[in-house]
Every structure is written in structure tokens, then in C-alpha cells.
Design a protein around this motif. Structure first.
Motif, PDB file in Angstrom:
ATOM      1  N   GLY A 192       1.381   5.081   0.315  1.00  0.00           N
ATOM      2  CA  GLY A 192       0.813   6.322   0.822  1.00  0.00           C
ATOM      3  C   GLY A 192       1.354   7.517   0.065  1.00  0.00           C
ATOM      4  O   GLY A 192       2.543   7.590  -0.253  1.00  0.00           O
TER       5      GLY A 192
ATOM      6  N   MET B  22       1.661   5.372   8.291  1.00  0.00           N
ATOM      7  CA  MET B  22       2.562   4.218   8.269  1.00  0.00           C
ATOM      8  C   MET B  22       2.656   3.570   9.639  1.00  0.00           C
ATOM      9  O   MET B  22       2.554   2.339   9.771  1.00  0.00           O
ATOM     10  CB  MET B  22       3.957   4.644   7.797  1.00  0.00           C
TER      11      MET B  22
ATOM     12  N   VAL C 262      -2.801   4.827  -1.851  1.00  0.00           N
ATOM     13  CA  VAL C 262      -3.652   5.312  -0.761  1.00  0.00           C
ATOM     14  C   VAL C 262      -3.378   6.807  -0.567  1.00  0.00           C
ATOM     15  O   VAL C 262      -2.459   7.201   0.149  1.00  0.00           O
ATOM     16  CB  VAL C 262      -3.368   4.553   0.554  1.00  0.00           C
TER      17      VAL C 262
ATOM     18  N   THR D  53       0.544  -3.697  -5.885  1.00  0.00           N
ATOM     19  CA  THR D  53       0.502  -2.420  -5.165  1.00  0.00           C
ATOM     20  C   THR D  53      -0.896  -1.842  -5.142  1.00  0.00           C
ATOM     21  O   THR D  53      -1.765  -2.230  -5.928  1.00  0.00           O
ATOM     22  CB  THR D  53       1.440  -1.378  -5.818  1.00  0.00           C
TER      23      THR D  53
ATOM     24  N   ARG E 108       0.857  -1.196   0.000  1.00  0.00           N
ATOM     25  CA  ARG E 108       0.000   0.000   0.000  1.00  0.00           C
ATOM     26  C   ARG E 108       0.891   1.244   0.000  1.00  0.00           C
ATOM     27  O   ARG E 108       1.675   1.458   0.918  1.00  0.00           O
ATOM     28  CB  ARG E 108      -0.928  -0.008   1.213  1.00  0.00           C
TER      29      ARG E 108
ATOM     30  N   ALA F  56       5.653   5.160   1.827  1.00  0.00           N
ATOM     31  CA  ALA F  56       5.196   6.510   1.485  1.00  0.00           C
ATOM     32  C   ALA F  56       6.194   7.139   0.521  1.00  0.00           C
ATOM     33  O   ALA F  56       7.403   6.908   0.623  1.00  0.00           O
ATOM     34  CB  ALA F  56       5.047   7.373   2.736  1.00  0.00           C
TER      35      ALA F  56
ATOM     36  N   LEU G  38       1.549  11.210   6.546  1.00  0.00           N
ATOM     37  CA  LEU G  38       1.913   9.900   6.004  1.00  0.00           C
ATOM     38  C   LEU G  38       2.718   9.086   7.014  1.00  0.00           C
ATOM     39  O   LEU G  38       2.581   7.860   7.080  1.00  0.00           O
ATOM     40  CB  LEU G  38       2.699  10.060   4.707  1.00  0.00           C
TER      41      LEU G  38
ATOM     42  N   GLU H 292      -1.709   1.800   8.246  1.00  0.00           N
ATOM     43  CA  GLU H 292      -2.699   2.062   7.202  1.00  0.00           C
ATOM     44  C   GLU H 292      -2.078   2.034   5.800  1.00  0.00           C
ATOM     45  O   GLU H 292      -2.770   1.816   4.817  1.00  0.00           O
ATOM     46  CB  GLU H 292      -3.367   3.420   7.461  1.00  0.00           C
ATOM     47  N   VAL H 293      -0.767   2.301   5.728  1.00  0.00           N
ATOM     48  CA  VAL H 293      -0.020   2.178   4.467  1.00  0.00           C
ATOM     49  C   VAL H 293       1.307   1.496   4.778  1.00  0.00           C
ATOM     50  O   VAL H 293       1.767   1.496   5.930  1.00  0.00           O
ATOM     51  CB  VAL H 293       0.230   3.553   3.783  1.00  0.00           C
ATOM     52  N   ASP H 294       1.925   0.921   3.752  1.00  0.00           N
ATOM     53  CA  ASP H 294       3.193   0.215   3.952  1.00  0.00           C
ATOM     54  C   ASP H 294       4.400   1.073   3.626  1.00  0.00           C
ATOM     55  O   ASP H 294       5.444   0.968   4.277  1.00  0.00           O
ATOM     56  CB  ASP H 294       3.213  -1.050   3.077  1.00  0.00           C
TER      57      ASP H 294
END
Length: 305
Positions: free
Chosen positions: A8, A67, A36, A33, A6, A75, A63, A71-73
Motif C-alpha cells: 500500500g 491494512m 496498491v 509483490t 500487496r 504500507a 493506508l 486490502e493491502v499487506d
């Protein structure tokens, strides 16, 4: 192990272009991928100059939080926006091949450069100080927003021109014809470079990103950011720095300016690539010992009031 990475990103046109570039690069190496997009504080508040908002990390904190919360892997950032010290648990994953590092002036005619009167727009203390150093009788006004917003504001106002990073306009193909290169202006450390960060404990994403890293770009921006880190001590200041690799030698030029552009302390050095590990640090110390410590105290006193 396989997972969907994911990505960001801020949701401006330029940030999305950068994130999609990373997405395409990762997918070309066989990784799945997902983009987000998120809004950052720096994008939401367009009425206040960046330095008044505590510029360090204003575009990256949202961001970072996403992370850390899982919520995201990864950025994607314009590297010049990233603080020199990353948050605990977040590490550099890759530095993409650097684009243009130049500043350019988008103008409505350049006659004003000869007559001593003019108004230029920029939200950068570095650009403002260097412009006033060269054109002390000009007026510099604050300019905020994404690149599209800033171009529109230039059209809507009576300013003579505005300063932009060439890379941003070129990436989303909106660089107008009415520009001049500001070859005399020292760019921001890491200008034109894209940084991708990941969580330190996320081996899968870090391994995927390692395939995207551009070694020469990494070497140059690390020298520039070390120069910035040693000089600024956590304080925003008008600092420019540029490292270039030519024939296995690293050439570095950096400078610290007073806020009004009157004072300039500059350093220039060239070293073989294999001897350049401490180059940024050593150049910063040279600036500090040549009046930079006093100048940084003056800058902090003004900005903290």
C-alpha cells in the motif's frame, strides 16, 4: 507458504518512488509483490494547514484502514509522517537505510537574507518556528501539496523561497540548482527515513521485511521518535530532533520552539551506543523540566482554539 505481498502506498510521485524501492528490495530477496496506490486525506485537502487538520497520521490513516481491512499487506511511509503510536495490530516491519535528513531552501536569490525582509513558504510548524527564530522580521506563509505542486506554487508566487526536505527532491531527481542547505535547522524526527509497516499477525510479510531493516537507521530514528513522543503528548508542536552514530557513539540534538519562534529550549547529548536506549526519553524530560511543560501548554492552547 508463499503469497504476493500487496504494497500500500500514497499515489504521489514521491510515495510511489518509495514504494517501488521497497518492491525492488523485496523482489530481490525472492518475494512476489504488487503495488496498491491509494489517496490519503492529506493529499485530498490542500487548502487547510496540516496542524488544523489534526496532523497526526493524516497521511497514514487511509493506508492503516486498508491494512486492517485486508486490502493491502504492508504500507510504505515517510517515517516523519507516521504517528509515534501505531494503530493496534500494526507494527514496524522495517526501516530502510536513511537518506539525507537535511532541510533545504529553494530560493529565487538569497539577497533577501541580508536585508531583513522576506517571505518564505512552508506547511511545517517546525520549519516556520525555526525560520522565525533566525529571521524574526520575515513573513512565513503556508504551503501544501506534494513536492511537485509545492515547487510550482513557489514559481507562481512572489515568495523569496520555500523549505523542503532534501531527501524527497533527491529521490525523484527534481532538486533544483537554486538551493542552500539549512544546516542550522534541526530536522523533523525520522526525516529522510522510510518505514514499512505490516500487520502484527502477518508473519510472512514481517519475515520478508526483516531482511530490509537497516539497524543504525533504526537506532537513530527510534531515539528521535521517543524524544518526540514524550514531548508532544499527542499534540503537534515545533519539535526538531536528530540522532547520529559516530565512532560507536550516539550524538543527539533536539529542540522545542514556540509557534512564533521567539522561544527555544534545546538539548544536546552524546552517549556510547550501548547506553543510548533511554536517550530520547531522557532528553525530552530535560526539555520539559527546563520550561518545556509550560511551553507545550501554551502551544496546545493556541492550536486547540
Amino acid at each position: 507458504m508463499s503469497k504476493t505481498i500487496r504494497i500500500g502506498t500514497r499515489d504521489s510521485e514521491l510515495a510511489l518512488w518509495q514504494a517501488k524501492t521497497v518492491q525492488n528490495a523485496l523482489e530481490s530477496t525472492g518475494h512476489k509483490t504488487e503495488l496498491v496506490p491509494v489517496k490519503s486525506t492529506g493529499d485530498l485537502n490542500l487548502d487547510q494547514p496540516l496542524y488544523e487538520m489534526g496532523i497526526t497520521g493524516i497521511f497514514t490513516k487511509t493506508l492503516d484502514v486498508a491494512m486492517i481491512k485486508g486490502e493491502v499487506d504492508i504500507a510504505v511511509h515517510s517515517m516523519k509522517d507516521v504517528p509515534t503510536a501505531l494503530p493496534k495490530g500494526i507494527v514496524e516491519g522495517a526501516i530502510m537505510k536513511r537518506a539525507s535528513n537535511k532541510d533545504i531552501l529553494i530560493h529565487k536569490g538569497i539577497e533577501f537574507l541580508e536585508n531583513g525582509q522576506g517571505t518564505i513558504a512552508t506547511g511545517s510548524l517546525r520549519r516556520k518556528a525555526q525560520w522565525l527564530h533566525k529571521y524574526p522580521d520575515h513573513k512565513v506563509v503556508d504551503l501544501r501539496g506534494n513536492v511537485n505542486t509545492r515547487l510550482q506554487k513557489l514559481d507562481d508566487n512572489e515568495w523569496n523561497g520555500a523549505i523542503f526536505a532534501a531527501a524527497g527532491l533527491e529521490r525523484i531527481e527534481i532538486k533544483p540548482e537554486n538551493f542552500i542547505d539549512l544546516n542550522w535547522m534541526i530536522p523533523a524526527p525520522a526525516q529522510g527515513a522510510m518505514l514499512i509497516v505490516a500487520m502484527e499477525n502477518d508473519e510472512y510479510s514481517r519475515e520478508a521485511l526483516s531482511l530490509l531493516n537497516h539497524k543504525n537507521s533504526e537506532t537513530c530514528v527510534h531515539i528521535e521518535r521517543e524524544f518526540l513522543r514524550v514531548l508532544e503528548g499527542g499534540c503537534t508542536a515545533p519539535i526538531g530532533g536528530l540522532a547520529r552514530i559516530v565512532d560507536n557513539n550516539v550524538h543527539f540534538k533536539g529542540a522545542l520552539f514556540s509557534l512564533d519562534g521567539n522561544k527555544k529550549i534545546e538539548v544536546e547529548r552524546s552517549l556510547p551506543l550501548e547506553e543510548s536506549n533511554q536517550m530520547g526519553h531522557e532528553c525530552a524530560i530535560q526539555i520539559l523540566e527546563n520550561g518545556g511543560r509550560d511551553l507545550m501548554r501554551e502551544i496546545k492552547a493556541v492550536l486547540n482554539n
